[in-house]
Every structure is written in structure tokens, then in C-alpha cells.
Design an enzyme around this catalytic site. Sequence first.
Site, mmCIF file in Angstrom:
data_model
loop_
_atom_site.group_PDB
_atom_site.id
_atom_site.type_symbol
_atom_site.label_atom_id
_atom_site.label_comp_id
_atom_site.label_asym_id
_atom_site.label_seq_id
_atom_site.Cartn_x
_atom_site.Cartn_y
_atom_site.Cartn_z
ATOM 1 N N LYS A 1 7.814 2.910 -7.009
ATOM 2 C CA LYS A 1 7.976 2.736 -8.450
ATOM 3 C C LYS A 1 8.767 3.916 -9.034
ATOM 4 O O LYS A 1 8.974 4.934 -8.351
ATOM 5 C CB LYS A 1 6.588 2.623 -9.094
ATOM 6 C CG LYS A 1 5.798 1.386 -8.632
ATOM 7 C CD LYS A 1 4.441 1.321 -9.329
ATOM 8 C CE LYS A 1 3.639 0.095 -8.914
ATOM 9 N NZ LYS A 1 2.361 -0.011 -9.669
ATOM 10 N N TYR B 1 5.318 -9.192 -12.693
ATOM 11 C CA TYR B 1 3.953 -8.926 -13.146
ATOM 12 C C TYR B 1 3.388 -10.040 -14.030
ATOM 13 O O TYR B 1 2.491 -9.784 -14.844
ATOM 14 C CB TYR B 1 3.897 -7.574 -13.857
ATOM 15 C CG TYR B 1 3.947 -6.389 -12.907
ATOM 16 C CD1 TYR B 1 2.956 -6.220 -11.925
ATOM 17 C CD2 TYR B 1 4.962 -5.443 -12.971
ATOM 18 C CE1 TYR B 1 2.992 -5.141 -11.044
ATOM 19 C CE2 TYR B 1 4.997 -4.360 -12.089
ATOM 20 C CZ TYR B 1 4.005 -4.214 -11.132
ATOM 21 O OH TYR B 1 4.030 -3.151 -10.263
ATOM 22 N N PHE C 1 -2.935 -3.408 -20.455
ATOM 23 C CA PHE C 1 -1.962 -2.420 -19.980
ATOM 24 C C PHE C 1 -0.583 -3.017 -19.714
ATOM 25 O O PHE C 1 0.310 -2.324 -19.253
ATOM 26 C CB PHE C 1 -2.486 -1.731 -18.715
ATOM 27 C CG PHE C 1 -2.803 -2.674 -17.569
ATOM 28 C CD1 PHE C 1 -1.808 -3.141 -16.721
ATOM 29 C CD2 PHE C 1 -4.118 -3.085 -17.339
ATOM 30 C CE1 PHE C 1 -2.100 -3.994 -15.667
ATOM 31 C CE2 PHE C 1 -4.421 -3.941 -16.288
ATOM 32 C CZ PHE C 1 -3.411 -4.403 -15.448
ATOM 33 N N ARG D 1 -1.133 -2.396 2.257
ATOM 34 C CA ARG D 1 -2.119 -2.166 1.186
ATOM 35 C C ARG D 1 -3.083 -1.034 1.576
ATOM 36 O O ARG D 1 -3.478 -0.229 0.749
ATOM 37 C CB ARG D 1 -2.923 -3.436 0.900
ATOM 38 C CG ARG D 1 -2.147 -4.548 0.222
ATOM 39 C CD ARG D 1 -2.003 -4.366 -1.259
ATOM 40 N NE ARG D 1 -3.213 -4.584 -2.014
ATOM 41 C CZ ARG D 1 -3.241 -4.698 -3.336
ATOM 42 N NH1 ARG D 1 -2.100 -4.617 -4.034
ATOM 43 N NH2 ARG D 1 -4.369 -4.877 -3.976
ATOM 44 N N THR E 1 -5.865 0.868 -6.422
ATOM 45 C CA THR E 1 -4.984 0.855 -7.600
ATOM 46 C C THR E 1 -5.113 2.136 -8.421
ATOM 47 O O THR E 1 -4.108 2.708 -8.845
ATOM 48 C CB THR E 1 -5.334 -0.360 -8.486
ATOM 49 O OG1 THR E 1 -5.238 -1.539 -7.696
ATOM 50 C CG2 THR E 1 -4.397 -0.453 -9.674
ATOM 51 N N ARG F 1 -1.584 6.742 -2.563
ATOM 52 C CA ARG F 1 -2.066 6.996 -3.922
ATOM 53 C C ARG F 1 -3.172 8.047 -3.932
ATOM 54 O O ARG F 1 -3.309 8.794 -4.901
ATOM 55 C CB ARG F 1 -2.569 5.691 -4.543
ATOM 56 C CG ARG F 1 -1.443 4.723 -4.940
ATOM 57 C CD ARG F 1 -2.035 3.370 -5.293
ATOM 58 N NE ARG F 1 -1.058 2.415 -5.805
ATOM 59 C CZ ARG F 1 -1.311 1.107 -5.931
ATOM 60 N NH1 ARG F 1 -2.497 0.618 -5.566
ATOM 61 N NH2 ARG F 1 -0.384 0.298 -6.413
ATOM 62 N N ASN G 1 1.421 4.831 -10.545
ATOM 63 C CA ASN G 1 0.691 5.033 -9.290
ATOM 64 C C ASN G 1 1.565 4.874 -8.050
ATOM 65 O O ASN G 1 1.128 4.393 -7.015
ATOM 66 C CB ASN G 1 -0.545 4.131 -9.243
ATOM 67 C CG ASN G 1 -0.187 2.659 -9.288
ATOM 68 O OD1 ASN G 1 0.986 2.310 -9.338
ATOM 69 N ND2 ASN G 1 -1.186 1.794 -9.248
ATOM 70 N N HIS H 1 4.049 -0.021 -5.109
ATOM 71 C CA HIS H 1 3.503 -1.377 -5.174
ATOM 72 C C HIS H 1 3.456 -1.966 -3.780
ATOM 73 O O HIS H 1 4.359 -1.733 -2.980
ATOM 74 C CB HIS H 1 4.402 -2.262 -6.053
ATOM 75 C CG HIS H 1 4.079 -3.724 -5.936
ATOM 76 N ND1 HIS H 1 3.093 -4.315 -6.695
ATOM 77 C CD2 HIS H 1 4.568 -4.694 -5.131
ATOM 78 C CE1 HIS H 1 3.001 -5.605 -6.353
ATOM 79 N NE2 HIS H 1 3.892 -5.848 -5.414
ATOM 80 N N GLU I 1 7.390 -12.240 -3.995
ATOM 81 C CA GLU I 1 7.989 -10.983 -4.442
ATOM 82 C C GLU I 1 9.261 -10.660 -3.653
ATOM 83 O O GLU I 1 10.246 -10.178 -4.221
ATOM 84 C CB GLU I 1 6.950 -9.856 -4.352
ATOM 85 C CG GLU I 1 5.846 -10.054 -5.393
ATOM 86 C CD GLU I 1 4.594 -9.217 -5.168
ATOM 87 O OE1 GLU I 1 4.545 -8.422 -4.206
ATOM 88 O OE2 GLU I 1 3.650 -9.362 -5.979
#
Length: 137
Positions: free
Chosen positions: A9, A49, A57, A85, A91, A102, A112, A115, A126
Site C-alpha cells: 500500500k 474495496y 472507515f 495472509r 488487520t 504488519r 497497514n 493487502h 483482485e
Amino acid sequence: MTRTFVMVKPDGVRRGLVGEVIGRLEKKGLRLAGLKLVVISPELAARHYAEHRDKPFYDELIRFITSGPSVPMVFAGREAVVVARSLIGATDPVHALPGTLRGDLGLAITENLVHGSDSQESAEREIALYFAPEEIV
Ligand SMILES: Nc1nc2c(ncn2[C@@H]2O[C@H](COP(=O)(O)OP(=O)(O)O)[C@@H](O)[C@H]2O)c(=O)[nH]1
Ligand SMILES: [Mg+2]
């Protein structure tokens, strides 16, 4: 062999952590199969998203994800979705375990770092948002 979608990100790019993210996934054994550097448009962000449209948020998330270059990637390997993941971590970086990206590299919840697709269906959706088939090798 499966594939997943991972994206550094804008905070990760700004902080110079692209290499760190790629390195950890590669060292685990995932193979880099697609990569680009893009500033995400508000339209693409809304599609990515869509599931979070009604969350409190959402506006902040869209503002952040369009705020500078991101690095969308495709990684391939055994159980790639689950493995990516697990290397990324929870998250909220407060709860992400040490040893995860993270957990080791941030503290903010919106910003964070990275993704990762949460299922095989999300991964294919995606990947198709960010890559043409011929851009994946
Ligand atoms: N400010 C804020 N941002 C959030 C929250 N939950 C999720 N986000 C952001 O929205 C992204 C998408 O959320 P989600 O799909 O639930 O988490 P992920 O799959 O772990 O990235 C997260 O990576 C965060 O950047 C929250 O409770 N507050
Ligand atoms: Mg998610």
C-alpha cells in the site's frame, strides 16, 4: 499450485518497504508472477474495496489507498492465499503477531502496509482488477 494477490500500500512504498515485503514472501517460497507500480484511481479503489462501502472507515481507506503509488503483485505457490495472509498478519497491527509484516513494521490500522486476498475467489477477482492475463508470467 494456486495464486494470490498482494499489494504494498502507499505507506509501504513511501517508507521504502517494497523490497522487505517482496523478500519475505519470496523467502517463504512464493514465486513472484506479476508486479507493477501504480497510483490507484478512485474508481479502481471503489471496486477493490466494494465490500467495505458501508463501513465507517471507508472514506479514509479510499483516500489513503489513492494517496500515492502502490505495488500490486501476483504470487504463486502452494496454498498461496493462506500463506500470504499468514505472513502479512492481522488487520490491526496492534494484534498482528511479531514475525508478520504488519506485526513487525507498523502500528496504524488504516495504513497497514500491505493487502492480501482473503480467499481464492477474492484473489482471482483482485488479480483481474489490476492485471491483464498477459501481464502474469
Ligand atoms: N480505520 C480503520 N481502517 C480499517 C479498519 N478495518 C479495516 N481497515 C482498513 O481497511 C482495509 C481492508 O479491511 P479488511 O479487508 O477487513 O482487512 P484486511 O483483509 O486484513 O486488509 C484494512 O487493511 C485496513 O487498511 C478499521 O476498523 N478502522
Ligand atoms: Mg480484506
